[in-house]
Structure formats: C-alpha cells, structure tokens
Design a protein around this motif. Structure first.
Motif, PDB file in Angstrom:
ATOM      1  N   UNK A 310       0.807  -1.222   0.000  1.00 55.28           N
ATOM      2  CA  UNK A 310       0.000   0.000   0.000  1.00 55.28           C
ATOM      3  C   UNK A 310       0.842   1.275   0.000  1.00 55.28           C
ATOM      4  N   UNK A 311       2.053   1.207   0.540  1.00 57.31           N
ATOM      5  CA  UNK A 311       2.893   2.407   0.574  1.00 57.31           C
ATOM      6  C   UNK A 311       3.214   2.898  -0.834  1.00 57.31           C
ATOM      7  N   UNK A 312       3.248   1.974  -1.797  1.00 62.55           N
ATOM      8  CA  UNK A 312       3.563   2.372  -3.173  1.00 62.55           C
ATOM      9  C   UNK A 312       2.401   3.089  -3.840  1.00 62.55           C
ATOM     10  N   UNK A 313       1.184   2.728  -3.475  1.00 67.49           N
ATOM     11  CA  UNK A 313       0.017   3.313  -4.148  1.00 67.49           C
ATOM     12  C   UNK A 313      -0.234   4.747  -3.737  1.00 67.49           C
ATOM     13  N   UNK A 314       0.362   5.196  -2.624  1.00 67.41           N
ATOM     14  CA  UNK A 314       0.178   6.574  -2.195  1.00 67.41           C
ATOM     15  C   UNK A 314       1.109   7.528  -2.933  1.00 67.41           C
ATOM     16  N   UNK A 315       2.180   7.001  -3.463  1.00 67.95           N
ATOM     17  CA  UNK A 315       3.170   7.880  -4.094  1.00 67.95           C
ATOM     18  C   UNK A 315       3.402   7.572  -5.563  1.00 67.95           C
ATOM     19  N   UNK A 316       2.855   6.443  -6.071  1.00 64.47           N
ATOM     20  CA  UNK A 316       3.174   6.014  -7.430  1.00 64.47           C
ATOM     21  C   UNK A 316       1.928   5.908  -8.291  1.00 64.47           C
ATOM     22  N   UNK A 317       2.122   6.066  -9.597  1.00 66.05           N
ATOM     23  CA  UNK A 317       1.076   5.770 -10.579  1.00 66.05           C
ATOM     24  C   UNK A 317       1.421   4.440 -11.236  1.00 66.05           C
ATOM     25  N   UNK A 318       0.399   3.618 -11.491  1.00 67.96           N
ATOM     26  CA  UNK A 318       0.609   2.299 -12.078  1.00 67.96           C
ATOM     27  C   UNK A 318       0.083   2.302 -13.504  1.00 67.96           C
ATOM     28  N   UNK A 319       0.897   1.797 -14.417  1.00 75.41           N
ATOM     29  CA  UNK A 319       0.531   1.783 -15.842  1.00 75.41           C
ATOM     30  C   UNK A 319       0.900   0.437 -16.451  1.00 75.41           C
ATOM     31  N   UNK A 320      -0.020  -0.061 -17.306  1.00 77.55           N
ATOM     32  CA  UNK A 320       0.214  -1.296 -18.052  1.00 77.55           C
ATOM     33  C   UNK A 320       0.582  -0.913 -19.482  1.00 77.55           C
ATOM     34  N   UNK A 321       1.711  -1.414 -19.982  1.00 81.60           N
ATOM     35  CA  UNK A 321       2.211  -1.063 -21.320  1.00 81.60           C
ATOM     36  C   UNK A 321       2.446  -2.360 -22.095  1.00 81.60           C
ATOM     37  N   UNK A 322       1.907  -2.431 -23.336  1.00 78.90           N
ATOM     38  CA  UNK A 322       2.047  -3.638 -24.153  1.00 78.90           C
ATOM     39  C   UNK A 322       2.444  -3.268 -25.577  1.00 78.90           C
ATOM     40  N   UNK A 323       3.227  -4.142 -26.218  1.00 77.61           N
ATOM     41  CA  UNK A 323       3.711  -3.895 -27.577  1.00 77.61           C
ATOM     42  C   UNK A 323       3.804  -5.199 -28.356  1.00 77.61           C
ATOM     43  N   UNK A 324       3.693  -5.095 -29.685  1.00 77.86           N
ATOM     44  CA  UNK A 324       4.096  -6.168 -30.603  1.00 77.86           C
ATOM     45  C   UNK A 324       4.587  -5.523 -31.894  1.00 77.86           C
ATOM     46  N   UNK A 325       4.825  -6.299 -32.929  1.00 82.58           N
ATOM     47  CA  UNK A 325       5.437  -5.766 -34.152  1.00 82.58           C
ATOM     48  C   UNK A 325       4.523  -4.799 -34.904  1.00 82.58           C
ATOM     49  N   UNK A 326       3.232  -4.765 -34.562  1.00 80.60           N
ATOM     50  CA  UNK A 326       2.292  -3.908 -35.291  1.00 80.60           C
ATOM     51  C   UNK A 326       1.819  -2.687 -34.518  1.00 80.60           C
ATOM     52  N   UNK A 327       2.265  -2.521 -33.257  1.00 77.99           N
ATOM     53  CA  UNK A 327       1.861  -1.336 -32.510  1.00 77.99           C
ATOM     54  C   UNK A 327       1.980  -1.540 -31.019  1.00 77.99           C
ATOM     55  N   UNK A 328       1.373  -0.630 -30.252  1.00 77.22           N
ATOM     56  CA  UNK A 328       1.430  -0.685 -28.794  1.00 77.22           C
ATOM     57  C   UNK A 328       0.152  -0.095 -28.213  1.00 77.22           C
ATOM     58  N   UNK A 329      -0.012  -0.297 -26.889  1.00 80.91           N
ATOM     59  CA  UNK A 329      -1.150   0.248 -26.162  1.00 80.91           C
ATOM     60  C   UNK A 329      -0.737   0.384 -24.709  1.00 80.91           C
ATOM     61  N   UNK A 330      -1.403   1.288 -23.972  1.00 82.04           N
ATOM     62  CA  UNK A 330      -1.089   1.489 -22.562  1.00 82.04           C
ATOM     63  C   UNK A 330      -2.357   1.871 -21.804  1.00 82.04           C
ATOM     64  N   UNK A 331      -2.330   1.605 -20.489  1.00 83.68           N
ATOM     65  CA  UNK A 331      -3.491   1.911 -19.650  1.00 83.68           C
ATOM     66  C   UNK A 331      -3.003   2.380 -18.282  1.00 83.68           C
ATOM     67  N   UNK A 332      -3.497   3.551 -17.824  1.00 80.23           N
ATOM     68  CA  UNK A 332      -3.143   4.114 -16.525  1.00 80.23           C
ATOM     69  C   UNK A 332      -4.270   3.844 -15.542  1.00 80.23           C
ATOM     70  N   UNK A 333      -3.945   3.268 -14.380  1.00 78.43           N
ATOM     71  CA  UNK A 333      -4.949   2.938 -13.374  1.00 78.43           C
ATOM     72  C   UNK A 333      -5.144   4.121 -12.429  1.00 78.43           C
ATOM     73  N   UNK A 334      -6.400   4.455 -12.088  1.00 80.98           N
ATOM     74  CA  UNK A 334      -6.737   5.557 -11.197  1.00 80.98           C
ATOM     75  C   UNK A 334      -6.980   5.007  -9.798  1.00 80.98           C
TER      76      UNK A 334
END
Length: 493
Positions: A310-334
């Motif tokens: 829990x100490x990390x969630x008070x100071x950090x933002x968490x993001x999921x990042x994915x890629x392959x040969x045709x592109x990428x996508x990302x998602x930021x959790x609130x």
C-alpha cells in the motif's frame, strides 16, 4: 448466345477463312453428376457448296464410341432413342448444342456427331469427339485467398485493415438446374459484398471484406449444392484466415485493494504481445515490495498481475504497457476509483448518513433538555374552570395522609383563623373574584360557588411545619377586609 459459344463459332469462322470445310468444335471432356442433366456445347461448319442444302429440316445424329450405324444413340428426326436427349441449338445456324438428361453410368463413353441435310449433305465428324464421364459424388469446390487484389497462400497472414477476397469455384456438373454456391463462417460475419459468375464449365463466387481481429482464426466455408430430381448433393471447402493486429488492452483490466493492491491487465494482439508494468513512468520487475505474474489465455491473449504494497500506491502511478510488431497500447490505473470500488464506499452515502446521524443526536438532546426542564419545576399548579381554583401547597405529604377541605372563598380566611390557623401556613393565596365589581347581594350564589382546596397534613403541629408564624391579628384584618369589600356577612358553610 453465351461467351463460350461465341468463341467456338469464332474459331470455326476463322478456320473457314483459310480452309472452309467440314469441321466441328466440341469440349474434349465433360464430367457429369449422376442424376443430373448435362449440356454439350457443339458448333460445326460445312463446305461452302453445301450451304444451300442446310435447311431447317436438317437432322442431327449422335453415335457412341464409334460411328457404326448400330451405335446410334440419338437421332433428332426419330422418336425412339437409346438416351434421353435434345438438340437445343439450331442446325441451320450451325449450332449443334445438345442436352443429355438424367445421366447415369450408361452414358459414359465417347460421342461423335453426324449432320444430315438436303441433297448430298451427309457428314460424320469422326476426327473429333467428346468424352462423357459420370460420377456419383461432386468434387469439392476450390477456395482461394486474395489480399489487396493479389493471390496469397491459404496460410498467409493478413494485416488488419487489408482488403480480402475469398474466391470459390465449382464445376458445373449439373447444367439444369444450375448448381449454387453459399458461404458460411465460424465468426461473426463482417460487412461483405458477394459476386457470382459462371463460365462454360465453372461456377464462381467472390466474398469481399476488410480484415479485422474478429476474423482471426475464423474458418470460411464454401458449399456447392446440386439439385437433383430425388435429392440434393453437396460438397464444400474451407479456408482459415490468419489476421495480424496491434495489441489492445481489455476494458476488464482493473485493480483491487485488500491487504495489498492487486492490478490485472489483459491484452489481445497478434503476434502475441509483450507486457510491462510501469510505476511512476518507470518499468519495474519482481521485488520484495511487489510481485508480477503472467498467464497466457490463448495464442493472442495475455493476462498479467502485479501485487503492490500500500505504501507504493500513495506515491506512485501504475501503468500497463504492451507492444508487438504492429503497434502498442497502454493503460493508466486511477487509485481513487479503485479504492472506492474495492471498499464499496460511496462518498455521497457517507455524507447523507453523517447528516442523518447529527440530526438524530440533536433531536435526542432537545428531548432530553425539555424533560430535564420539566423535572426542575415545582409541583405547584393552578387549574381553573370558570372562577374555580385548586391550590396545592409545597408542604403536602403523601396522598393517603392528606385531608381536603372545601370552603367558600369568603369563609376560608375566617375558618382558617378560628379553627385551623396552621392550614394556611407557608401558603400565599389570592382570592380575587373575577366576577363583575358591581355585584350586589344577589351575587352571593356566585361568590359562594368559588372554592379552594387547602391540603392540611394530619397530625402535624404548627411547631413542626416550619416557615412563618401565624399572626392572628393579621388574619382577623384580612377577614374583616373581605367582609367589608363584599358587603356580605360571613356565613359558615
């Protein structure tokens, strides 16, 4: 006249330009389905000197396997035939197209054509024949893949957004009724267009659409149906499409807070994508304060979990990042959103509950205050109806030890002075009459209707009551004043 027939006639005419003579054009081989009807395209030419002998009464004859007379199977001028057939072309126009009906294994063989006209026009075309073969089951149709108008291998991958054409072709084993081609798919049908055409020997259908991830690994099936007299016969072929596309993060990706925070990220892409977790914009790996795990759901779908202190969630933002040969996508959790969802707390509900609680406490305090105020008041009360009054002294004892005395207002003071002077001890009584001031002797009844109740404790002496001492002179003065005021002599009741 269809295109194939035009080509045959054109070739005969072309040959006639150089060497006009007895020539015929026939398909080299025809394959028919058992129980179907088959059409044999046929066109011929003759020497020019016999043109005048070619009339509407010309006859067409078909031989089987050789040209001997005994092997004639059909003659257009006769009603008796070995096979059921009909020359649908016009012989005068040099068209010998013929239909063989309801073919079976007895129709298998080579066929030769003979023309008989007026005069000396008699000719058998022995150099050219057509072979007829009869099969019991239809052949499977042929399916081909075209990408952006170029033929591709059936297993070739197709990029998302490409123009795709699937071509299906089947032999026209039945001339009448014609065969039909239909498409089916294991996935939801994309928006498509369908084109069909038929040439001399084949039926062709084109299915056109734009490739999307929904068509990845989808199987498209082309089915040909031949309508027979007794039943239908079908055959089919299929092709599995392979679509490549950039990764996309699923909307089901979320976080859940309990003792620790666990975030889930699910992604779909082809080729299979790679996935990373970022804290405050930086990629992270397994450590003592966080753990990462992955689960492959299919060849294209990947699911990953990250567990955070829990100490990390008070100071950090968490993001999921994915890629392959045709592109990428990302998602930021609130975090705020996931905190509310995991605890089930609704801010508006909390505020409403707090307001209701404060209101209940205030009402309770008000009720308590009112009862407390009433409890502090002395039990002295005055009740009146008309001109009657009741007086309770604050020296009264228990109810069963009390004695009630009813006296006329005018006689009360005298009776108290003469008989029980202590009964008025520590009491202040004002007997002001509320009647009209100008009352005469006739008002005695109204005056005597006013009573007072004086509570006198039994067995209690004046010396034990406490309070002020009784002054006989004062009481006599009060009694005399009331008599003079009312003008009525005192009478004991």
């Amino acid at each position: 006249m269809d295109t194939a027939m035009k080509i045959i006639l054109f070739s005969i005419i072309l040959q006639g330009v150089w060497c006009k003579g007895f020539n015929i054009s026939l398909p080299e081989k025809i394959e028919a389905l058992n129980g179907c009807s088959v059409i044999i395209k046929c066109a011929f030419d003759i020497e020019e000197k016999y043109d005048q002998d070619l009339s509407e009464t010309a006859t067409g004859v078909w031989y089987k396997n050789d040209t001997l007379q005994k092997h004639v199977v059909f003659n257009s001028s006769s009603i008796n035939h070995s096979i059921k057939a009909n020359i649908t072309g016009k012989l005068k126009a040099k068209d010998c197209t013929t239909v063989f009906y309801n073919v079976d294994s007895s129709h298998i063989g080579k066929y030769f054509f003979r023309l008989e006209g007026n005069g000396g026009l008699k000719w058998t075309y022995t150099k050219t024949s057509v072979s007829v073969d009869v099969i019991n089951s239809p052949h499977n149709p042929t399916v081909k893949l075209y990408v952006d108008e170029k033929e591709a291998q059936s297993q070739q991958e197709v990029l998302e957004g490409s123009s795709v054409c699937l071509s299906c072709s089947a032999e026209t084993l039945c001339s009448s009724p014609p065969a039909t081609l239909t498409w089916s798919s294991t996935s939801r049908h994309p928006p498509f267009s369908l084109q069909e055409k038929q040439n001399q020997n084949k039926l062709i259908s084109h299915l056109n659409f734009t490739a999307t991830p929904l068509q990845h690994t989808a199987t498209f099936t082309c089915t040909v149906t031949y309508q027979l007299q007794n039943n239908n016969k079908t055959a089919h072929s299929n092709l599995t499409l392979h679509v490549t596309y950039a990764p996309k993060i699923s909307l089901s990706s979320s976080c859940n807070r309990t003792d620790v925070t666990v975030c889930l990220c699910e992604v779909d892409g082809n080729p299979s994508p790679k996935l990373e977790w970022h804290l405050s914009g930086r990629p992270v790996t397994n450590s003592t304060i966080m753990s990462i795990s992955e689960e492959r759901l299919s060849s294209t779908v990947l699911r990953s979990f990250i567990t955070l202190h829990h100490s990390l969630t008070h100071t950090s933002t968490v993001q999921c990042v994915t890629t392959n040969t045709h592109g990428n996508d990302k998602h930021l959790f609130q975090w705020l959103l996931y905190a509310q969802e995991s605890t089930g707390i609704n801010i508006l509900s909390v505020l409403i509950g707090a307001a209701v609680g404060v209101l209940v406490v205030m009402v309770g305090c008000g009720i308590t205050y009112i009862y407390a105020r009433r409890g502090k008041r002395k039990p002295s009360q005055t009740r009146g109806e008309g001109t009657s009054q009741v007086i309770s002294t604050d020296e009264a004892g228990s109810q069963e030890d009390e004695e009630s005395i009813y006296v006329n207002k005018l006689t009360l003071v005298g009776a108290a002075t003469l008989n029980h002077p202590e009964s008025l001890h520590n009491s202040s009584t004002d007997f002001i009459n509320t009647s009209q001031a100008s009352c005469d002797i006739g008002c005695v009844s109204s005056l005597t209707a006013d009573y007072a109740a004086v509570l006198h404790p039994k067995g209690v002496k004046k010396s034990s009551m406490g309070g002020d001492k009784v002054d006989p002179q004062r009481d006599q003065y009060i009694l005399q004043r009331d008599i003079n005021t009312s003008g009525v002599p005192l009478q004991a009741k």
